[in-house]
Design a protein around this motif. Structure first.
Motif, mmCIF file in Angstrom:
data_model
loop_
_atom_site.group_PDB
_atom_site.id
_atom_site.type_symbol
_atom_site.label_atom_id
_atom_site.label_comp_id
_atom_site.label_asym_id
_atom_site.label_seq_id
_atom_site.Cartn_x
_atom_site.Cartn_y
_atom_site.Cartn_z
ATOM 1 N N ILE A 119 39.574 38.210 42.765
ATOM 2 C CA ILE A 119 39.517 37.879 41.342
ATOM 3 C C ILE A 119 40.763 38.380 40.617
ATOM 4 O O ILE A 119 41.454 39.282 41.096
ATOM 5 N N GLN A 120 41.029 37.779 39.462
ATOM 6 C CA GLN A 120 42.108 38.250 38.601
ATOM 7 C C GLN A 120 41.586 39.437 37.805
ATOM 8 O O GLN A 120 40.600 39.325 37.080
ATOM 9 N N LEU A 121 42.291 40.566 37.943
ATOM 10 C CA LEU A 121 41.828 41.780 37.279
ATOM 11 C C LEU A 121 43.037 42.581 36.807
ATOM 12 O O LEU A 121 43.875 42.990 37.617
ATOM 13 N N ASN A 122 43.124 42.767 35.517
ATOM 14 C CA ASN A 122 44.146 43.631 34.937
ATOM 15 C C ASN A 122 43.670 44.084 33.567
ATOM 16 O O ASN A 122 42.696 43.543 33.025
ATOM 17 N N TYR A 123 44.332 45.089 33.009
ATOM 18 C CA TYR A 123 43.811 45.653 31.755
ATOM 19 C C TYR A 123 43.976 44.725 30.564
ATOM 20 O O TYR A 123 43.236 44.825 29.590
ATOM 21 N N TRP A 125 40.891 42.421 30.848
ATOM 22 C CA TRP A 125 39.627 43.117 31.108
ATOM 23 C C TRP A 125 38.520 42.633 30.177
ATOM 24 O O TRP A 125 37.391 42.413 30.612
ATOM 25 N N GLU A 126 38.831 42.427 28.907
ATOM 26 C CA GLU A 126 37.841 41.943 27.944
ATOM 27 C C GLU A 126 38.134 40.514 27.477
ATOM 28 O O GLU A 126 37.546 40.048 26.503
ATOM 29 N N ASN A 127 39.033 39.816 28.165
ATOM 30 C CA ASN A 127 39.399 38.459 27.775
ATOM 31 C C ASN A 127 38.221 37.514 27.948
ATOM 32 O O ASN A 127 37.583 37.484 29.004
ATOM 33 N N GLU A 128 37.939 36.715 26.914
ATOM 34 C CA GLU A 128 36.756 35.843 26.943
ATOM 35 C C GLU A 128 36.909 34.676 27.916
ATOM 36 O O GLU A 128 35.900 34.081 28.328
ATOM 37 N N ARG A 186 36.374 41.960 33.425
ATOM 38 C CA ARG A 186 35.286 42.936 33.524
ATOM 39 C C ARG A 186 33.992 42.267 34.006
ATOM 40 O O ARG A 186 33.320 42.783 34.900
ATOM 41 N N GLY A 187 33.664 41.126 33.408
ATOM 42 C CA GLY A 187 32.433 40.446 33.791
ATOM 43 C C GLY A 187 32.422 40.046 35.253
ATOM 44 O O GLY A 187 31.401 40.199 35.944
#
Length: 367
Positions: free
Chosen positions: A168-172, A175-178, A183-184
Motif C-alpha cells: 500500500i501507499q503509506l506516508n505521513y 496518512w489522513e488523506n481522504e 491510515r485506513g
C-alpha cells in the motif's frame, strides 16, 4: 517473513538521458545494486510495465547475472489490465521470468488493484492463478499492490484471506488523506493480519525536498530519513520500498536504515505541522510513477510537466521552468495536445484529474 526492512524499487532508476525513462544507466545501477547488497539488504521490486519492460531487463543484467540467486529476493507483479488486450496470465508470467532471468519469484503481486481492477481480476481467475503458482513453487509469497479506499481493501481481503502480503501507499502526507487513505488501509491490513509492504514512503520525492519552514521542524534530520522512518515505524510494516535513482541516495538510505530507529512519539507529532506546510506548497500531488503515460495517445510526458508546474508555482520563474519545459517539448508532445481521453486519469494511483491539470500546465507553459 524477513524481507529486510528496506527494498530497492526498480521504477526510478538512473538514466543516461534524463528525458528518456527507458534509457537506463546500467553501470550506475550495478553500483547501486552492489552497495545495497553489501549493506545487508536483499529485496528488489520490479513490475511488467515499469520502464516499458526495461526495469525487469535491468534487474537481470545488474543483479541476477552477477549474484547467486539465494543472495537476493525479487518481487514482480502481474498487470491484470494487460489481460484486456488478449494476453494470458501464463504468457505474461513466463515473459517476466525470462526478462528477469530467474525460474521463480520470491513475491508475486497482482498489480495496482482498485475496486474495478479487483473485480476484473476475479473474473479472469487471477487470484486462483496466484494459488497455482505458489503450489507449483514458482512463487514463495503472493499478494497485491493496492490503490483505492479502505473499504475496497476490506472487501478484497475478506474474499481472499489466502494472500500473504499487501503493498500500500503509506506516508505521513497521505496518512489522513481522504483519497489515498493511508491510515485506513493500514488499519485494514492490521485487522486481517497481513504484513505490509510500503510504496511511496517519500511520495515520489515530494517529502525529500520540503519547504524550509517545514524542514526546521525536523530538528536537523534529513526530510527523506524522517519520511522513511515514519513508514517503517508503523506496526505490521515488513518492508519499505525506496525508488532510489542515484548512488548518493542509495548510500544515504542504506546507511541510516542499517541502524534503523523507530520514530518517537514526539518525532511523529512533529510531522503534523510539517504535512500542513507541504500541502500548501504542492500544486499537483503527483508522485512521478508514470502509470499515466502508458497508452497516452498524445505521447505527453505528464509527470515531467507536472514537476515543472509544481516548481513554477512554488518558486516562480527563477527556476527556469519554462526553458526546461521547452527542452522536453522539443522531443515530446506539449501539454496542450491532451485530447481528454481519460486513459491517464483511470491509471493514476493518486486519482488526479489529469486532463484538467494539463490544461493548467498548458496555460502557463504553452503560451
Amino acid at each position: 517473513m524477513d524481507f529486510g526492512k528496506l527494498g530497492f524499487g526498480f521504477l526510478r532508476l538512473p538514466h543516461v538521458d534524463p528525458n528518456n525513462p527507458t534509457d537506463v544507466d546500467l553501470e550506475t545501477t550495478k553500483q547501486m545494486v552492489d552497495l545495497f547488497l553489501q549493506r545487508g539488504f536483499r529485496y528488489f521490486d520490479t513490475a511488467y510495465t515499469y520502464l516499458n519492460g526495461k526495469s525487469e531487463e535491468a534487474l537481470r543484467l545488474a543483479l541476477v547475472q552477477r549474484y547467486p540467486r539465494q543472495t537476493f529476493m525479487i518481487a514482480d507483479k502481474l498487470p491484470c489490465g494487460a489481460l484486456r488486450s488478449g494476453k494470458s496470465a501464463e504468457d505474461i508470467f513466463a515473459e517476466q521470468l525470462a526478462r528477469c532471468g530467474v525460474d521463480y519469484f520470491d513475491v508475486y503481486l497482482l498489480h495496482g488493484l482498485d475496486g474495478e481492477d479487483a473485480a476484473f481480476a476475479e473474473e479472469q481467475g487471477c487470484f486462483d492463478f496466484l494459488k497455482k503458482l505458489k503450489q507449483a513453487g514458482k512463487v514463495r509469497f503472493t499478494g497485491f499492490s493496492f490503490h483505492d479506499t479502505a473499504d475496497v481493501l476490506e472487501h478484497i481481503l475478506t474474499r481472499h484471506p489466502e494472500v500473504d502480503v499487501v503493498q500500500i501507499q503509506l506516508n505521513y502526507l497521505d496518512w489522513e488523506n481522504e483519497i489515498i487513505q493511508s491510515r485506513g488501509c493500514w488499519e485494514v491490513c492490521r485487522r486481517h493480519g497481513k504484513p505490509i509492504i510500503v510504496m511511496e514512503p517519500v511520495k515520489g520525492g515530494t517529502l525529500a525536498s520540503i519547504p524550509g519552514e517545514a524542514e526546521k521542524l525536523l530538528c536537523g534530520e534529513p526530510p527523506a530519513h524522517r519520511a522513511i522512518r515514519f513508514a517503517a515505524s508503523r506496526e505490521g510494516v515488513a518492508l519499505v520500498l525506496s525508488g532510489m535513482s542515484t548512488l548518493a541516495q542509495m548510500s544515504e538510505n542504506t546507511s541510516f536504515m542499517s541502524s534503523f530507529a523507530p520514530l518517537s512519539e514526539e518525532e511523529t507529532q512533529a510531522l503534523k505541522p510539517v504535512a500542513e506546510i507541504i500541502r500548501k506548497t504542492v500544486a499537483i500531488p503527483c508522485t512521478g510513477c508514470s502509470y499515466c503515460t502508458d497508452g497516452c495517445p498524445a505521447g505527453i510526458p505528464i509527470p515531467q510537466y507536472f514537476a515543472l508546474y509544481n516548481e513554477h508555482k512554488r518558486d516562480g520563474w527563477q527556476v527556469n521552468a519554462k526553458d526546461r519545459y521547452q527542452a522536453i517539448r522539443s522531443r515530446y508532445a506539449p501539454a496542450g495536445n491532451c485530447i481528454s481521453c481519460g486513459n491517464c486519469q483511470q491509471n493514476c494511483p493518486q486519482k488526479l484529474r489529469i486532463p484538467e491539470l494539463l490544461k493548467q500546465v498548458s496555460a502557463i507553459f504553452d503560451r
